[in-house]
Motif scaffolding. Structure first.
Motif, PDB file in Angstrom:
ATOM      1  N   ARG A  53      29.844 -14.156  77.192  1.00  0.00           N
ATOM      2  CA  ARG A  53      30.089 -15.347  76.361  1.00  0.00           C
ATOM      3  C   ARG A  53      30.290 -14.999  74.885  1.00  0.00           C
ATOM      4  O   ARG A  53      31.194 -15.487  74.243  1.00  0.00           O
ATOM      5  N   HIS A  54      29.451 -14.178  74.329  1.00  0.00           N
ATOM      6  CA  HIS A  54      29.532 -13.804  72.906  1.00  0.00           C
ATOM      7  C   HIS A  54      30.000 -12.351  72.796  1.00  0.00           C
ATOM      8  O   HIS A  54      29.322 -11.512  72.197  1.00  0.00           O
ATOM      9  N   VAL A  55      31.155 -12.074  73.347  1.00  0.00           N
ATOM     10  CA  VAL A  55      31.642 -10.697  73.453  1.00  0.00           C
ATOM     11  C   VAL A  55      31.781 -10.022  72.088  1.00  0.00           C
ATOM     12  O   VAL A  55      31.538  -8.821  71.974  1.00  0.00           O
ATOM     13  N   GLY A  56      32.134 -10.759  71.046  1.00  0.00           N
ATOM     14  CA  GLY A  56      32.251 -10.154  69.715  1.00  0.00           C
ATOM     15  C   GLY A  56      30.934  -9.555  69.257  1.00  0.00           C
ATOM     16  O   GLY A  56      30.893  -8.441  68.735  1.00  0.00           O
ATOM     17  N   ASN A  57      29.846 -10.291  69.476  1.00  0.00           N
ATOM     18  CA  ASN A  57      28.521  -9.785  69.115  1.00  0.00           C
ATOM     19  C   ASN A  57      28.138  -8.584  69.971  1.00  0.00           C
ATOM     20  O   ASN A  57      27.516  -7.641  69.482  1.00  0.00           O
ATOM     21  N   VAL A  58      28.508  -8.637  71.237  1.00  0.00           N
ATOM     22  CA  VAL A  58      28.185  -7.533  72.149  1.00  0.00           C
ATOM     23  C   VAL A  58      28.918  -6.264  71.708  1.00  0.00           C
ATOM     24  O   VAL A  58      28.327  -5.186  71.651  1.00  0.00           O
ATOM     25  N   VAL A  59      30.201  -6.393  71.383  1.00  0.00           N
ATOM     26  CA  VAL A  59      30.971  -5.228  70.927  1.00  0.00           C
ATOM     27  C   VAL A  59      30.353  -4.657  69.658  1.00  0.00           C
ATOM     28  O   VAL A  59      30.179  -3.434  69.537  1.00  0.00           O
ATOM     29  N   GLN A  60      29.988  -5.518  68.699  1.00  0.00           N
ATOM     30  CA  GLN A  60      29.362  -5.037  67.460  1.00  0.00           C
ATOM     31  C   GLN A  60      28.056  -4.306  67.757  1.00  0.00           C
ATOM     32  O   GLN A  60      27.783  -3.255  67.165  1.00  0.00           O
ATOM     33  N   LYS A  61      27.262  -4.844  68.666  1.00  0.00           N
ATOM     34  CA  LYS A  61      25.992  -4.207  69.039  1.00  0.00           C
ATOM     35  C   LYS A  61      26.238  -2.828  69.656  1.00  0.00           C
ATOM     36  O   LYS A  61      25.567  -1.861  69.315  1.00  0.00           O
ATOM     37  N   TYR A  62      27.210  -2.739  70.555  1.00  0.00           N
ATOM     38  CA  TYR A  62      27.496  -1.460  71.210  1.00  0.00           C
ATOM     39  C   TYR A  62      28.057  -0.435  70.231  1.00  0.00           C
ATOM     40  O   TYR A  62      27.687   0.737  70.274  1.00  0.00           O
ATOM     41  N   VAL A  63      28.939  -0.869  69.341  1.00  0.00           N
ATOM     42  CA  VAL A  63      29.498   0.055  68.343  1.00  0.00           C
ATOM     43  C   VAL A  63      28.392   0.556  67.420  1.00  0.00           C
ATOM     44  O   VAL A  63      28.323   1.743  67.104  1.00  0.00           O
ATOM     45  N   SER A  64      27.519  -0.335  67.009  1.00  0.00           N
ATOM     46  CA  SER A  64      26.388   0.062  66.171  1.00  0.00           C
ATOM     47  C   SER A  64      25.511   1.074  66.892  1.00  0.00           C
ATOM     48  O   SER A  64      25.093   2.086  66.314  1.00  0.00           O
ATOM     49  N   GLY A  65      25.237   0.820  68.154  1.00  0.00           N
ATOM     50  CA  GLY A  65      24.435   1.755  68.949  1.00  0.00           C
ATOM     51  C   GLY A  65      25.107   3.104  69.086  1.00  0.00           C
ATOM     52  O   GLY A  65      24.464   4.151  68.965  1.00  0.00           O
ATOM     53  N   LEU A  66      26.407   3.111  69.317  1.00  0.00           N
ATOM     54  CA  LEU A  66      27.132   4.379  69.433  1.00  0.00           C
ATOM     55  C   LEU A  66      27.110   5.145  68.121  1.00  0.00           C
ATOM     56  O   LEU A  66      26.928   6.368  68.121  1.00  0.00           O
ATOM     57  N   ARG A  67      27.268   4.446  67.009  1.00  0.00           N
ATOM     58  CA  ARG A  67      27.177   5.130  65.711  1.00  0.00           C
ATOM     59  C   ARG A  67      25.810   5.768  65.529  1.00  0.00           C
ATOM     60  O   ARG A  67      25.688   6.885  65.043  1.00  0.00           O
ATOM     61  N   ARG A  68      24.777   5.047  65.927  1.00  0.00           N
ATOM     62  CA  ARG A  68      23.411   5.571  65.793  1.00  0.00           C
ATOM     63  C   ARG A  68      23.199   6.778  66.703  1.00  0.00           C
ATOM     64  O   ARG A  68      22.668   7.801  66.288  1.00  0.00           O
ATOM     65  N   PHE A  69      23.634   6.676  67.942  1.00  0.00           N
ATOM     66  CA  PHE A  69      23.428   7.763  68.910  1.00  0.00           C
ATOM     67  C   PHE A  69      24.261   8.996  68.578  1.00  0.00           C
ATOM     68  O   PHE A  69      23.804  10.117  68.752  1.00  0.00           O
ATOM     69  N   LEU A  70      25.499   8.785  68.115  1.00  0.00           N
ATOM     70  CA  LEU A  70      26.419   9.906  67.914  1.00  0.00           C
ATOM     71  C   LEU A  70      26.365  10.488  66.513  1.00  0.00           C
ATOM     72  O   LEU A  70      26.815  11.614  66.296  1.00  0.00           O
ATOM     73  N   GLY A  71      25.833   9.738  65.559  1.00  0.00           N
ATOM     74  CA  GLY A  71      25.667  10.247  64.198  1.00  0.00           C
ATOM     75  C   GLY A  71      26.966  10.745  63.597  1.00  0.00           C
ATOM     76  O   GLY A  71      28.012  10.094  63.687  1.00  0.00           O
ATOM     77  N   ASP A  72      26.901  11.930  62.998  1.00  0.00           N
ATOM     78  CA  ASP A  72      28.052  12.505  62.310  1.00  0.00           C
ATOM     79  C   ASP A  72      29.034  13.203  63.237  1.00  0.00           C
ATOM     80  O   ASP A  72      30.041  13.732  62.781  1.00  0.00           O
ATOM     81  N   ALA A  73      28.757  13.206  64.543  1.00  0.00           N
ATOM     82  CA  ALA A  73      29.638  13.899  65.486  1.00  0.00           C
ATOM     83  C   ALA A  73      31.001  13.217  65.603  1.00  0.00           C
ATOM     84  O   ALA A  73      31.986  13.855  65.960  1.00  0.00           O
ATOM     85  N   VAL A  74      31.046  11.921  65.312  1.00  0.00           N
ATOM     86  CA  VAL A  74      32.301  11.176  65.381  1.00  0.00           C
ATOM     87  C   VAL A  74      32.410  10.243  64.181  1.00  0.00           C
ATOM     88  O   VAL A  74      31.416   9.907  63.552  1.00  0.00           O
ATOM     89  N   ASP A  75      33.636   9.838  63.919  1.00  0.00           N
ATOM     90  CA  ASP A  75      33.893   8.816  62.905  1.00  0.00           C
ATOM     91  C   ASP A  75      34.378   7.590  63.662  1.00  0.00           C
ATOM     92  O   ASP A  75      35.455   7.609  64.264  1.00  0.00           O
ATOM     93  N   LEU A  76      33.570   6.553  63.690  1.00  0.00           N
ATOM     94  CA  LEU A  76      33.888   5.318  64.403  1.00  0.00           C
ATOM     95  C   LEU A  76      34.053   4.221  63.366  1.00  0.00           C
ATOM     96  O   LEU A  76      33.086   3.774  62.760  1.00  0.00           O
ATOM     97  N   THR A  77      35.306   3.836  63.112  1.00  0.00           N
ATOM     98  CA  THR A  77      35.595   2.913  62.023  1.00  0.00           C
ATOM     99  C   THR A  77      36.402   1.712  62.496  1.00  0.00           C
ATOM    100  O   THR A  77      37.088   1.769  63.514  1.00  0.00           O
ATOM    101  N   CYS A  78      36.307   0.628  61.717  1.00  0.00           N
ATOM    102  CA  CYS A  78      37.179  -0.528  61.904  1.00  0.00           C
ATOM    103  C   CYS A  78      38.493  -0.178  61.258  1.00  0.00           C
ATOM    104  O   CYS A  78      38.535   0.302  60.128  1.00  0.00           O
TER     105      CYS A  78
END
Length: 87
Positions: A53-78
């Motif tokens: 239902r709130h897919v935008g919030n879910v995507v933001q949550k997952y992207v935030s989690g991936l940034r936290r888990f992956l740290g400097d290993a990747v650049d994940l940007t809008c």
């Protein structure tokens, strides 16, 4: 791709990537590595015609989690109305 999506840290240990859909988001971003993928295309690739239902919030949550888990290993940007992962 065959098998689970896994990431190994510099120490050789597996990095926790969260729930299955978060792993799917990472897989889609990796398949498009270096290119921007629109939110709509990402949502369609992960959830198809039945997004949460709130897919935008879910995507933001997952992207935030991936940034936290992956740290400097990747650049994940809008970028350009979507997301871009650069490893």
């Amino acid at each position: 791709m065959l098998g689970p999506v896994r990431v190994l840290g510099a120490d050789g240990q597996e990095v926790p990537l969260g729930p299955p859909q978060q792993r799917a988001v990472l897989a889609v971003l990796l398949l498009q590595e270096g290119c921007s993928i629109s939110y709509d295309a990402l949502v369609d690739a992960v959830w198809g015609s039945q997004p949460p239902r709130h897919v935008g919030n879910v995507v933001q949550k997952y992207v935030s989690g991936l940034r936290r888990f992956l740290g400097d290993a990747v650049d994940l940007t809008c970028a350009g109305g979507g997301l871009r992962l650069t490893a």
